[in-house]
Motif scaffolding. Structure first.
Motif, PDB file in Angstrom:
ATOM      1  N   GLN A   1      13.138   1.081  10.454  1.00  0.00           N
ATOM      2  CA  GLN A   1      12.836   0.858   9.034  1.00  0.00           C
ATOM      3  C   GLN A   1      14.112   0.441   8.304  1.00  0.00           C
ATOM      4  N   CYS A   2      14.146  -0.758   7.765  1.00  0.00           N
ATOM      5  CA  CYS A   2      15.327  -1.263   7.069  1.00  0.00           C
ATOM      6  C   CYS A   2      15.379  -0.693   5.657  1.00  0.00           C
ATOM      7  N   ASP A   3      16.575  -0.260   5.247  1.00  0.00           N
ATOM      8  CA  ASP A   3      16.729   0.375   3.939  1.00  0.00           C
ATOM      9  C   ASP A   3      17.212  -0.563   2.842  1.00  0.00           C
ATOM     10  N   SER A   4      17.519  -1.804   3.192  1.00  0.00           N
ATOM     11  CA  SER A   4      17.945  -2.781   2.186  1.00  0.00           C
ATOM     12  C   SER A   4      17.546  -4.173   2.656  1.00  0.00           C
ATOM     13  N   LEU A   5      17.569  -5.130   1.733  1.00  0.00           N
ATOM     14  CA  LEU A   5      17.242  -6.511   2.090  1.00  0.00           C
ATOM     15  C   LEU A   5      18.295  -7.084   3.043  1.00  0.00           C
ATOM     16  N   ALA A   6      19.544  -6.684   2.860  1.00  0.00           N
ATOM     17  CA  ALA A   6      20.612  -7.165   3.749  1.00  0.00           C
ATOM     18  C   ALA A   6      20.388  -6.655   5.169  1.00  0.00           C
ATOM     19  N   GLU A   7      19.993  -5.401   5.284  1.00  0.00           N
ATOM     20  CA  GLU A   7      19.713  -4.808   6.602  1.00  0.00           C
ATOM     21  C   GLU A   7      18.513  -5.492   7.245  1.00  0.00           C
ATOM     22  N   ALA A 108       2.173 -11.300  13.218  1.00  0.00           N
ATOM     23  CA  ALA A 108       3.419 -10.861  13.851  1.00  0.00           C
ATOM     24  C   ALA A 108       4.534 -10.663  12.819  1.00  0.00           C
ATOM     25  N   CYS A 109       4.484 -11.437  11.740  1.00  0.00           N
ATOM     26  CA  CYS A 109       5.527 -11.357  10.704  1.00  0.00           C
ATOM     27  C   CYS A 109       5.161 -10.410   9.566  1.00  0.00           C
ATOM     28  N   ASN A 110       3.965  -9.881   9.589  1.00  0.00           N
ATOM     29  CA  ASN A 110       3.484  -9.110   8.440  1.00  0.00           C
ATOM     30  C   ASN A 110       4.339  -7.898   8.099  1.00  0.00           C
ATOM     31  N   GLY A 111       4.866  -7.235   9.119  1.00  0.00           N
ATOM     32  CA  GLY A 111       5.717  -6.063   8.870  1.00  0.00           C
ATOM     33  C   GLY A 111       6.980  -6.416   8.092  1.00  0.00           C
ATOM     34  N   TRP A 112       7.539  -7.595   8.395  1.00  0.00           N
ATOM     35  CA  TRP A 112       8.742  -8.043   7.671  1.00  0.00           C
ATOM     36  C   TRP A 112       8.416  -8.277   6.195  1.00  0.00           C
ATOM     37  N   LEU A 113       7.326  -8.996   5.957  1.00  0.00           N
ATOM     38  CA  LEU A 113       6.929  -9.310   4.573  1.00  0.00           C
ATOM     39  C   LEU A 113       6.600  -8.025   3.805  1.00  0.00           C
ATOM     40  N   ALA A 114       5.875  -7.130   4.451  1.00  0.00           N
ATOM     41  CA  ALA A 114       5.502  -5.864   3.793  1.00  0.00           C
ATOM     42  C   ALA A 114       6.752  -5.078   3.395  1.00  0.00           C
ATOM     43  N   GLU A 116       9.804  -6.331   2.836  1.00  0.00           N
ATOM     44  CA  GLU A 116      10.467  -7.041   1.730  1.00  0.00           C
ATOM     45  C   GLU A 116       9.849  -6.632   0.391  1.00  0.00           C
ATOM     46  N   LEU A 117       8.526  -6.599   0.359  1.00  0.00           N
ATOM     47  CA  LEU A 117       7.831  -6.251  -0.890  1.00  0.00           C
ATOM     48  C   LEU A 117       8.098  -4.800  -1.291  1.00  0.00           C
ATOM     49  N   GLU A 118       8.173  -3.909  -0.295  1.00  0.00           N
ATOM     50  CA  GLU A 118       8.495  -2.494  -0.585  1.00  0.00           C
ATOM     51  C   GLU A 118       9.893  -2.361  -1.182  1.00  0.00           C
ATOM     52  N   LEU A 119      10.835  -3.142  -0.672  1.00  0.00           N
ATOM     53  CA  LEU A 119      12.211  -3.061  -1.138  1.00  0.00           C
ATOM     54  C   LEU A 119      12.393  -3.693  -2.519  1.00  0.00           C
ATOM     55  N   VAL A 120      11.677  -4.786  -2.773  1.00  0.00           N
ATOM     56  CA  VAL A 120      11.831  -5.489  -4.059  1.00  0.00           C
ATOM     57  C   VAL A 120      10.974  -4.847  -5.158  1.00  0.00           C
ATOM     58  N   ARG A 121       9.748  -4.442  -4.835  1.00  0.00           N
ATOM     59  CA  ARG A 121       8.793  -3.867  -5.802  1.00  0.00           C
ATOM     60  C   ARG A 121       8.694  -4.710  -7.074  1.00  0.00           C
ATOM     61  N   PRO A 122       8.257  -5.969  -6.945  1.00  0.00           N
ATOM     62  CA  PRO A 122       8.172  -6.846  -8.112  1.00  0.00           C
ATOM     63  C   PRO A 122       7.000  -6.491  -9.018  1.00  0.00           C
ATOM     64  N   LEU A 151      -4.977 -10.399  -8.669  1.00  0.00           N
ATOM     65  CA  LEU A 151      -5.581  -9.479  -7.695  1.00  0.00           C
ATOM     66  C   LEU A 151      -4.625  -8.316  -7.437  1.00  0.00           C
ATOM     67  N   THR A 152      -5.172  -7.202  -6.970  1.00  0.00           N
ATOM     68  CA  THR A 152      -4.338  -6.061  -6.587  1.00  0.00           C
ATOM     69  C   THR A 152      -4.318  -5.972  -5.067  1.00  0.00           C
ATOM     70  N   LEU A 153      -3.114  -5.983  -4.504  1.00  0.00           N
ATOM     71  CA  LEU A 153      -2.952  -5.897  -3.048  1.00  0.00           C
ATOM     72  C   LEU A 153      -3.115  -4.452  -2.578  1.00  0.00           C
ATOM     73  N   ALA A 154      -3.246  -4.282  -1.267  1.00  0.00           N
ATOM     74  CA  ALA A 154      -3.415  -2.943  -0.685  1.00  0.00           C
ATOM     75  C   ALA A 154      -2.230  -2.024  -1.022  1.00  0.00           C
ATOM     76  N   ASN A 155      -1.039  -2.612  -1.208  1.00  0.00           N
ATOM     77  CA  ASN A 155       0.148  -1.808  -1.534  1.00  0.00           C
ATOM     78  C   ASN A 155       0.271  -1.523  -3.037  1.00  0.00           C
ATOM     79  N   GLY A 156      -0.744  -1.960  -3.817  1.00  0.00           N
ATOM     80  CA  GLY A 156      -0.752  -1.693  -5.257  1.00  0.00           C
ATOM     81  C   GLY A 156      -0.098  -2.772  -6.102  1.00  0.00           C
TER      82      GLY A 156
END
Length: 197
Positions: A1-7, A108-114, A116-122, A151-156
């Motif tokens: 689990q990456c803790d920053s966008l740089a990581e 296959a890439c979905n975990g990366w995108l998810a 990114e969104l968790e870290l940015v929380r736009p 729309l509201t995504l599954a992550n809110g």
């Protein structure tokens, strides 16, 4: 689990979740600030992005920058990324022609995108094109079914969708180009108004 966008960007360099890494130059992470109010998600890196390792730096990226300027959006205040992190293409002579990523590559890439969104929380995620909307919604999605809606995504998180700028570049009829450009700008102005509200 990456803790920053740089990581996350560093971890992405060793991604072998699907076969695209075998032929791409490199993985292309997103770019922008943690805490950005807007995240724009494209389909996949193109030829110039694959070579530079940066998202939205090719013709479509330059057109997006122009649209941002017209719509009153500062790219520096946004995070831009792609649903798929490696360039999928087919060689044609000396050129590499973009090939639409399939459901397997998107998954296959979905975990990366998810992450990114968790870290940015736009405040808002903007899907640029049907592949991005499909990745964000987790189901095959036609752009006409979601464009113009919030729309509201599954992550809110909230999501809106519009065309990918490469769609505008592919149009050959001048009248269609002008019409679709106006609609695209209207979409982006609505996006800007949403985050300012």
């Amino acid at each position: 689990q990456c803790d920053s966008l740089a990581e996350l960007a560093r971890a992405l360099t060793s991604c072998v979740n699907c076969d695209l890494w075998r032929h791409a130059t490199q993985a292309v992470p997103g770019e922008g600030a943690e805490g950005a109010r807007l995240v724009f998600v494209g389909e996949q890196p193109g030829d110039e992005e694959d070579l530079s390792g940066r998202p939205f730096v090719g013709r479509a990226g330059r057109l997006l920058d122009t649209a941002f300027e017209r719509a009153g959006i500062e790219r520096a205040d946004c995070y831009v990324t792609n649903a798929v992190k490696h360039f999928r293409f087919e060689p044609r002579g000396k050129r590499r022609i973009h090939k639409k990523p399939g459901a397997r590559e998107i998954a296959a890439c979905n975990g990366w995108l998810a992450r990114e969104l968790e870290l940015v929380r736009p405040r808002l995620v903007v899907a640029l094109g049907a592949s991005a909307a499909t990745a964000l919604l987790g189901r095959a999605t036609a752009l006409k079914d979601v464009r113009g809606q919030t729309l509201t995504l599954a992550n809110g998180l909230k999501m809106r969708a519009t065309v990918h700028p490469s769609f505008l570049l592919r149009l050959t009829d001048e009248a269609s180009k002008r019409r679709e450009w106006r609609i695209f700008l209207a979409d982006l102005r609505e996006v800007a108004a949403f985050v300012e509200a």
